[in-house]
Design a protein around this motif. Structure first.
Motif, mmCIF file in Angstrom:
data_model
loop_
_atom_site.group_PDB
_atom_site.id
_atom_site.type_symbol
_atom_site.label_atom_id
_atom_site.label_comp_id
_atom_site.label_asym_id
_atom_site.label_seq_id
_atom_site.Cartn_x
_atom_site.Cartn_y
_atom_site.Cartn_z
ATOM 1 N N UNK A 103 -15.583 31.710 2.466
ATOM 2 C CA UNK A 103 -14.885 32.869 1.903
ATOM 3 C C UNK A 103 -15.218 34.130 2.705
ATOM 4 N N UNK A 104 -16.485 34.260 3.071
ATOM 5 C CA UNK A 104 -16.867 35.451 3.851
ATOM 6 C C UNK A 104 -16.147 35.477 5.201
ATOM 7 N N UNK A 105 -16.069 34.294 5.836
ATOM 8 C CA UNK A 105 -15.359 34.205 7.120
ATOM 9 C C UNK A 105 -13.878 34.515 6.924
ATOM 10 N N UNK A 106 -13.312 33.981 5.841
ATOM 11 C CA UNK A 106 -11.878 34.167 5.583
ATOM 12 C C UNK A 106 -11.551 35.637 5.376
ATOM 13 N N UNK A 107 -12.382 36.317 4.602
ATOM 14 C CA UNK A 107 -12.151 37.739 4.336
ATOM 15 C C UNK A 107 -12.266 38.520 5.638
ATOM 16 N N UNK A 108 -13.296 38.212 6.429
ATOM 17 C CA UNK A 108 -13.491 38.922 7.697
ATOM 18 C C UNK A 108 -12.296 38.712 8.621
ATOM 19 N N UNK A 109 -11.876 37.446 8.744
ATOM 20 C CA UNK A 109 -10.806 37.156 9.702
ATOM 21 C C UNK A 109 -9.488 37.782 9.248
ATOM 22 N N UNK A 110 -9.257 37.775 7.944
ATOM 23 C CA UNK A 110 -8.048 38.404 7.407
ATOM 24 C C UNK A 110 -8.085 39.911 7.626
ATOM 25 N N UNK A 111 -9.226 40.508 7.355
ATOM 26 C CA UNK A 111 -9.327 41.966 7.497
ATOM 27 C C UNK A 111 -9.154 42.401 8.942
ATOM 28 N N UNK A 120 -9.786 23.489 10.026
ATOM 29 C CA UNK A 120 -10.442 23.696 8.725
ATOM 30 C C UNK A 120 -9.414 23.561 7.602
ATOM 31 N N UNK A 121 -8.238 24.156 7.815
ATOM 32 C CA UNK A 121 -7.188 24.076 6.787
ATOM 33 C C UNK A 121 -6.802 22.624 6.538
ATOM 34 N N UNK A 122 -6.712 21.843 7.624
ATOM 35 C CA UNK A 122 -6.349 20.420 7.463
ATOM 36 C C UNK A 122 -7.464 19.642 6.787
ATOM 37 N N UNK A 123 -8.702 20.072 7.038
ATOM 38 C CA UNK A 123 -9.842 19.347 6.455
ATOM 39 C C UNK A 123 -9.949 19.570 4.949
ATOM 40 N N UNK A 124 -9.304 20.617 4.462
ATOM 41 C CA UNK A 124 -9.352 20.889 3.018
ATOM 42 C C UNK A 124 -8.554 19.813 2.281
ATOM 43 N N UNK A 184 -7.764 32.686 4.754
ATOM 44 C CA UNK A 184 -7.823 33.320 3.422
ATOM 45 C C UNK A 184 -7.138 32.425 2.394
ATOM 46 N N UNK A 185 -6.039 31.818 2.784
ATOM 47 C CA UNK A 185 -5.350 30.919 1.848
ATOM 48 C C UNK A 185 -6.191 29.675 1.554
ATOM 49 N N UNK A 229 -9.552 27.069 -2.411
ATOM 50 C CA UNK A 229 -10.888 26.586 -2.752
ATOM 51 C C UNK A 229 -11.418 27.287 -3.998
ATOM 52 N N UNK A 230 -11.316 28.599 -4.017
ATOM 53 C CA UNK A 230 -11.858 29.363 -5.150
ATOM 54 C C UNK A 230 -11.106 29.030 -6.431
ATOM 55 N N UNK A 231 -9.807 28.827 -6.317
ATOM 56 C CA UNK A 231 -9.018 28.447 -7.508
ATOM 57 C C UNK A 231 -9.507 27.109 -8.046
ATOM 58 N N UNK A 232 -9.816 26.189 -7.126
ATOM 59 C CA UNK A 232 -10.304 24.871 -7.553
ATOM 60 C C UNK A 232 -11.688 24.997 -8.198
ATOM 61 N N UNK A 233 -12.582 25.770 -7.566
ATOM 62 C CA UNK A 233 -13.914 25.950 -8.154
ATOM 63 C C UNK A 233 -13.780 26.605 -9.534
#
Ligand SMILES: [Zn+2]
Length: 824
Positions: free
Chosen positions: A170-178, A117-121, A186-187, A192-196
């Protein structure tokens, strides 16, 4: 789990940071479900559903889309553009399971997947594998219009799901980080959020549109909570406030044909995606139910985090509207198939109800937030109704088959599926079930809340320290719960074994005469506060209810025991008179469990059963695939009508099982609201439908349900289709209980025109046979084919048929369907 605590402050950006919800849910890691009703469901989710979902995602290209996008391949996308979100949802669910059950193999799988997923970004933070893989262009380089994405980024926000997808990320990222402390996903979310945040905003150079499918708003709130980055909260509010301010990408909306459309019927500016008026002015639940409930979650979150009274006013009114006029008895929402949408006030059909599993989930998530805002048990009443009924029916007991719609009656066309082309529900289930642990308990200051009666161990963080609770219960089958106080820690984390706090025990609405927090459904013999009693250390405890709770304030010691006793008789439920579909009918509940009758327990038929208002229920049990549940029987009357003969009344016994367990023993009839008087109109027909294939969202029963279409493209009524079979030879058959004289047939064909993939058939003919296993005989040559009317074949002479069959040839490359089939 890691949680950032934010204080009240006005920030440099001028946003008032209010903190968060006054009530806090239990930390997921602090609630261990160890027995009882939910334990096998949690285990099945962890052991079966997570893996089934990942496997199906691999088989269907959902995973390889990320791998290929990571390699910057220009082609190779498989599926639909919002399939990315399915993978994110499974990651979120898998992360939750890791929080309670470490699993190195699963974690490795997730780490590898997150690497892809990170590479696909893309370099600037954009992540949408369909576009990276060039799905927006055909092989010869032309823009592919109308396939749920525009030719360029953000050019078709009404339906592209670009922002919806990353919201789930984002929801997955927060869950996995937590859960793991690992930052990779999360990064990705932060980039992504910074770009949006750069692309969307109030500055002249920024886009002023918003997502056609809400989700990112609540997800940005989660991202804000873990990062403390106020821009995300501000962005969530911006995206909410843009709703109803303009048309979503109208100038760039294309029909499937490639023609430019300026706002179609499900178009960009409209109630379908709650874009008809600004969110602060909305007072009624409208449009696509999953979108709507996610929107209300986002509004609640932003209101809690930034203190927005206008949002609160809106969602308060919308909530009142839903619970008093748009809530199905199974707790789910979204009455209409068309647009997967909320219907009008009191439009609560049973058989035709859509009630997507995701909408049930959305309704539960929203009600949990409303509880966190107000601390009122009425919201938990709605949540509980969903989780035991309209949500739970969406997942098979085995954890590997799923319902998309969850109707309250069936003629036999429904069956759970292993997967769907659009598979939002199976992956939503996997992330929802673990959250039920969080819904069970909450805190505020020095008050603890027991919201759900679930056999579990919990540790709750109070202002003055921490308390361990242990709950033993056979709920929802028995109305007893024993809550024992465990260790009590002081502020300094030292065990002190006693402490003063309030334990608030929820008084379920179903127990005290309020099955829902409105007059939409009432109990014919209502419960009262007498049905709910509490003992503390064996002594009866007198209390005055507060917001639906029994508050017990005292200096608690380790070993103190609270015993809750809820009287749990069978109760009959009557809907508000304005609900046309439930008039003259009653449903059956026991505790939080809605009951239904299934054909398999009732000689094949239940739609014809009349259950007198004073019917006496006898407790029994049912065995559904080895699961033994409390069940009931009651005397009833069966009303049956042959195709040509009149209505027969017969005394019979009706067997009822828990609604969530229906459709595990083959597809068949199912009913929730039973007529109380024997009227001919309630008589069921004496015939059985079958077909070479039926699209899971459609039904065989729709063909002979007597509901007449307005036109061949009428999508407002139940239908039967062969989708996704195209160009094939197919058949539908009707078998009578005893041979019937048939003089002809009339068929109203389904054809959804430019919008869809169903057309009139290429040809059709009628066959019949005099007995079950006799060979089929052709009646006549091919029948007429026309839109918007019945196409009739008159037989040369009447036949005495056991079965009649339509042999249908579909047009090359097209599917087909039937809206109504009549016999002469
Ligand atoms: Zn869904």
């Amino acid at each position: 789990m890691k949680r950032l605590i934010l204080g009240m402050a006005v920030t440099a950006a001028g946003l008032c940071i209010a903190g968060d919800y006054p009530f806090q849910p239990a930390e997921m890691t602090n609630v261990a479900i160890r027995a009882g009703f939910w334990y096998p469901r949690f285990e099945t989710n962890r052991v079966v559903t997570v893996h089934v979902d990942f496997k199906k995602s691999e088989e269907t290209g959902r995973i390889s889309n990320f791998e290929l996008a990571g390699q910057r391949a220009a082609t190779g996308f498989r599926g639909i553009p919002f399939d990315d979100s399915d993978v994110y949802k499974i990651i979120e669910g898998a992360a939750y399971t890791l929080s309670t059950h470490p699993d190195p193999k699963l974690e490795k799988y997730l780490d590898d997947l997150i690497g892809h997923i990170a590479k696909a970004q893309e370099l600037d933070g954009y992540l949408y594998t369909a576009r990276t893989l060039g799905y927006n262009f055909t092989k010869d380089g032309r823009a592919r219009h109308g396939r749920m994405m525009g030719p360029t980024r953000w050019s078709y926000l009404a339906h592209s799901h670009e922002l919806y997808n990353i919201g789930h990320m984002y929801e997955a990222a927060v869950a996995y980080y937590q859960v793991t402390g690992k930052r990779t996903l999360l990064d990705v979310a932060i980039r992504s959020a910074d770009m949006v945040d750069r692309v969307f905003g109030p500055a002249p150079t920024q886009l002023k549109e918003t997502s056609g499918h809400e989700e990112i708003e609540l997800a940005l709130c989660k991202l804000y909570r873990v990062t403390g980055e106020e821009r995300y909260l501000r962005l969530a509010k911006f995206l909410l406030d843009r709703r109803g301010q303009g048309v979503l990408g109208e100038s760039k909306v294309f029909a499937q044909s490639g023609d430019l459309v300026k706002g179609g019927e499900l178009g960009a500016k409209g109630s379908y995606n709650q874009n008809h008026i600004p969110v602060t002015q909305q007072r009624e639940a409208v449009g696509h139910a999953v979108r709507a409930t996610y929107l209300y979650c986002g509004m609640a979150d932003v209101a809690a985090l930034a203190g927005n009274a206008e949002y609160v006013k809106a969602i308060d009114a919308i909530w009142e509207n839903v619970v008093s006029k748009k809530l199905h008895l199974n707790g789910s929402v979204g009455a209409r198939h068309r647009g997967e949408a909320f219907g009008a006030n009191y439009e609560l059909p049973n058989e035709r109800a859509y009630l997507e599993t995701c909408a049930g989930i959305g309704n539960a998530l929203w009600n949990q937030r409303m509880f966190l805002m107000y601390g009122d048990a009425k919201y938990v009443d709605v949540l509980e109704r969903v989780i035991y009924n309209g949500f739970l029916s969406g997942i098979s007991l085995g954890g590997d088959e799923f319902f998309y719609p969850n109707p309250q009656a069936s003629r036999g066309g429904y069956r759970r599926s292993k997967w769907f082309g659009c598979s939002c529900c199976p992956v939503n289930i996997v992330r929802f079930i673990p959250q039920i642990a969080q819904f069970a308990y909450a805190t505020r200051g020095d008050a603890a809340y027991v919201n759900l009666f679930v056999a579990s161990d919990a540790k709750l963080d109070l202002k003055g320290g921490r308390v361990a609770l242990s709950q033993e219960t056979e709920y929802p089958w028995k109305g007893l719960s024993r809550i024992e106080i465990g260790d009590i820690w002081g502020k300094t984390a030292s065990v002190q074994q006693q402490g003063r706090f309030t334990l608030n025990v929820r008084i379920p609405g179903w127990c005290v005469g309020r099955p829902v927090p409105s007059d939409l459904y009432v109990q014919t013999v209502p419960g009262s506060l007498k049905d709910f009693t509490v003992k503390v250390n064996g002594q009866p405890f007198a209390f005055t209810p507060q917001k639906g709770y029994c508050p017990i304030t005292r200096t608690w010691k380790k070993g103190d025991v609270v015993e809750v006793c809820m009287n749990m008789p069978v109760r009959r439920i009557k809907a508000h008179d304005a609900v046309v579909n439930d008039r003259g009918r009653l449903a059956v509940e026991c505790g939080p469990i809605l009951y239904c009758a299934e054909g398999v327990d009732n000689g094949g038929h239940v739609l014809d059963k009349v259950l007198a208002a004073d019917a006496v229920f006898t407790p029994t049990t049912c065995n559904v695939l080895g699961n033994v549940y409390p069940a009931f029987t009651a005397p009833a009357v069966s009303l049956r009508r042959g195709l040509t003969s009149g209505v027969r009344k017969e005394a019979t016994t009706l067997s009822l099982i828990p609604y969530f367990a229906w459709c595990h023993r083959g597809a068949g009839e199912m009913q929730v609201f039973f007529p109380t008087e024997a009227k001919d109109e309630n008589a069921a027909s004496d015939f059985k439908m079958s077909a070479s294939h039926c699209f899971p969202k459609d039904s065989l029963g729709a063909m002979c349900d007597g509901v007449l279409p307005k036109a061949s493209n009428d999508e407002s009524i139940p239908r039967f289709t062969f989708w996704d079979h195209c160009g094939t030879d197919e058949w539908v058959a009707c078998e009578f209980s005893s041979p019937e004289e048939v003089k002809g047939v009339s068929v109203y064909w389904f054809d959804d025109g430019a919008k869809g993939r169903c057309r009139l058939p290429a040809s059709w003919k009628v066959q019949w046979r005099p007995a079950k296993n006799a060979p089929w005989q052709d009646v006549a040559a091919e029948g007429p084919i026309a839109k918007d009317k019945f196409c009739t074949i008159d037989f040369p002479q009447p036949v005495k048929a056991q079965s009649v069959r339509l042999a249908i040839k579909l047009q090359h490359d097209w599917s087909g369907g039937i809206l109504e089939w009549r016999f002469r």
